[in-house]
Design a protein around this motif. Structure first.
Motif, PDB file in Angstrom:
ATOM      1  N   VAL A 115      28.809  48.933 110.524  1.00  0.00           N
ATOM      2  CA  VAL A 115      29.221  49.461 111.835  1.00  0.00           C
ATOM      3  C   VAL A 115      28.002  49.609 112.737  1.00  0.00           C
ATOM      4  O   VAL A 115      28.018  49.202 113.902  1.00  0.00           O
ATOM      5  CB  VAL A 115      29.960  50.808 111.679  1.00  0.00           C
ATOM      6  N   GLU A 150      33.764  47.076 113.881  1.00  0.00           N
ATOM      7  CA  GLU A 150      34.005  47.969 115.011  1.00  0.00           C
ATOM      8  C   GLU A 150      35.247  48.802 114.729  1.00  0.00           C
ATOM      9  O   GLU A 150      36.360  48.355 114.983  1.00  0.00           O
ATOM     10  CB  GLU A 150      34.171  47.160 116.290  1.00  0.00           C
ATOM     11  N   TRP A 174      37.808  57.059 111.538  1.00  0.00           N
ATOM     12  CA  TRP A 174      37.712  55.606 111.648  1.00  0.00           C
ATOM     13  C   TRP A 174      38.922  54.924 111.040  1.00  0.00           C
ATOM     14  O   TRP A 174      39.388  55.273 109.973  1.00  0.00           O
ATOM     15  CB  TRP A 174      36.468  55.089 110.941  1.00  0.00           C
ATOM     16  N   PHE A 232      40.107  50.713 110.505  1.00  0.00           N
ATOM     17  CA  PHE A 232      39.655  49.333 110.577  1.00  0.00           C
ATOM     18  C   PHE A 232      40.859  48.410 110.480  1.00  0.00           C
ATOM     19  O   PHE A 232      41.747  48.640 109.660  1.00  0.00           O
ATOM     20  CB  PHE A 232      38.699  49.020 109.423  1.00  0.00           C
TER      21      PHE A 232
END
Length: 100
Positions: A39, A45, A54, A56
């Motif tokens: 990251v 990102e 987070w 993904f």
């Protein structure tokens, strides 16, 4: 004659698939520390501002596996792998544009 039983499981990923940091670690068979490095290098990102938040997409798993192969097979460092991925994606984009 063998009585061996093989059990296999498959996970189907689509554009709506989202992974937490821990799930990405498990599917990518790697550590959270290495994903954080990815990251920081811009290879991955995540959605969300805090590490605990987070998420993904499925593309993150593909990118993570590509970096693993580049580092394992070609011994490319992380910044080099990030550049290779960027160039490969640009080539793919140009191919798609050319074929259209």
């Amino acid at each position: 004659m063998s009585n061996e039983v093989i059990i296999s499981s498959v996970t189907v990923l689509d554009d709506n698939t989202r992974f937490t940091l821990l799930e990405l670690c498990r599917f990518g068979q790697t550590s959270a520390e290495w994903i954080i490095e990815l990251v920081e290098e811009g290879v991955l990102e995540p959605e969300g501002s805090e590490i605990g938040d987070w998420r993904f997409g499925a593309d993150a798993l593909k990118r993570l596996q590509a970096v693993q192969r580049l580092q394992r097979d070609l011994r490319i460092n992380l910044p080099g792998a990030a550049l290779v991925l960027e160039l490969l994606e640009e080539i793919e984009m140009l191919r798609q544009r050319y074929e259209s």
